[in-house]
Write a protein that holds these residues in place. Structure first.
Motif, PDB file in Angstrom:
ATOM      1  N   PHE A  46       0.827  -1.198   0.000  1.00 62.67           N
ATOM      2  CA  PHE A  46       0.000   0.000   0.000  1.00 62.67           C
ATOM      3  C   PHE A  46       0.867   1.256   0.000  1.00 62.67           C
ATOM      4  CE2 PHE A  46      -2.342   3.334   2.232  1.00 62.67           C
ATOM      5  CZ  PHE A  46      -3.507   3.387   1.476  1.00 62.67           C
ATOM      6  N   GLN A  47       1.912   1.267   0.834  1.00 62.68           N
ATOM      7  CA  GLN A  47       2.800   2.423   0.899  1.00 62.68           C
ATOM      8  C   GLN A  47       3.652   2.555  -0.354  1.00 62.68           C
ATOM      9  OE1 GLN A  47       4.999   2.347   4.562  1.00 62.68           O
ATOM     10  NE2 GLN A  47       3.189   2.777   5.792  1.00 62.68           N
ATOM     11  N   ILE A  49       2.549   2.008  -3.318  1.00 63.82           N
ATOM     12  CA  ILE A  49       1.683   2.616  -4.335  1.00 63.82           C
ATOM     13  C   ILE A  49       1.302   4.044  -3.951  1.00 63.82           C
ATOM     14  CG2 ILE A  49      -0.596   2.451  -5.404  1.00 63.82           C
ATOM     15  CD1 ILE A  49      -0.287  -0.589  -5.271  1.00 63.82           C
ATOM     16  N   TYR A  50       0.860   4.267  -2.710  1.00 62.83           N
ATOM     17  CA  TYR A  50       0.316   5.562  -2.314  1.00 62.83           C
ATOM     18  C   TYR A  50       1.288   6.427  -1.522  1.00 62.83           C
ATOM     19  CZ  TYR A  50      -4.106   3.576  -3.775  1.00 62.83           C
ATOM     20  OH  TYR A  50      -5.101   3.015  -4.517  1.00 62.83           O
ATOM     21  N   GLY A  51       2.443   5.924  -1.225  1.00 61.68           N
ATOM     22  CA  GLY A  51       3.427   6.707  -0.493  1.00 61.68           C
ATOM     23  C   GLY A  51       3.277   6.526   1.001  1.00 61.68           C
ATOM     24  N   PRO A  53       2.755   7.435   5.047  1.00 59.62           N
ATOM     25  CA  PRO A  53       1.795   8.326   5.693  1.00 59.62           C
ATOM     26  C   PRO A  53       2.432   9.669   6.032  1.00 59.62           C
ATOM     27  CG  PRO A  53       2.494   6.611   7.204  1.00 59.62           C
ATOM     28  CD  PRO A  53       3.082   6.290   5.876  1.00 59.62           C
ATOM     29  N   THR A  54       1.650  10.708   5.936  1.00 62.80           N
ATOM     30  CA  THR A  54       2.132  12.051   6.253  1.00 62.80           C
ATOM     31  C   THR A  54       1.300  12.647   7.374  1.00 62.80           C
ATOM     32  OG1 THR A  54       0.682  13.039   4.586  1.00 62.80           O
ATOM     33  CG2 THR A  54       2.909  12.448   3.877  1.00 62.80           C
TER      34      THR A  54
END
Length: 55
Positions: A46-47, A49-51, A53-54
Motif C-alpha cells: 500500500f505504501q 503505491i500511495y506513499g 503516511p504524512t
C-alpha cells in the motif's frame, strides 16, 4: 463380514495429545507468522503505491 474397530480411551487420549502438540507447536506459530507477514506485506505494498503516511 465387516470388522468393527473400536477406539479405546488410551488410543483416543494419545491421538488428542498428538493433535494438541501439532496445533500448539506447529500450526499456531505458522499461522501467526503468516498473518503478521501478510499484514506487513499489505502495508508495504500500500505504501509503495500511495506513499508513506504524512502528518
Amino acid at each position: 463380514m465387516p470388522q468393527t474397530t473400536e477406539v479405546d480411551s488410551e488410543t483416543l487420549k494419545r491421538r488428542e495429545w498428538r493433535m494438541f502438540i501439532f496445533l500448539a507447536v506447529f500450526l499456531a506459530p505458522i499461522l501467526a507468522i503468516a498473518i503478521v507477514g501478510g499484514y506487513g506485506f499489505s502495508v508495504w505494498f500500500f505504501q509503495m503505491i500511495y506513499g508513506p503516511p504524512t502528518h
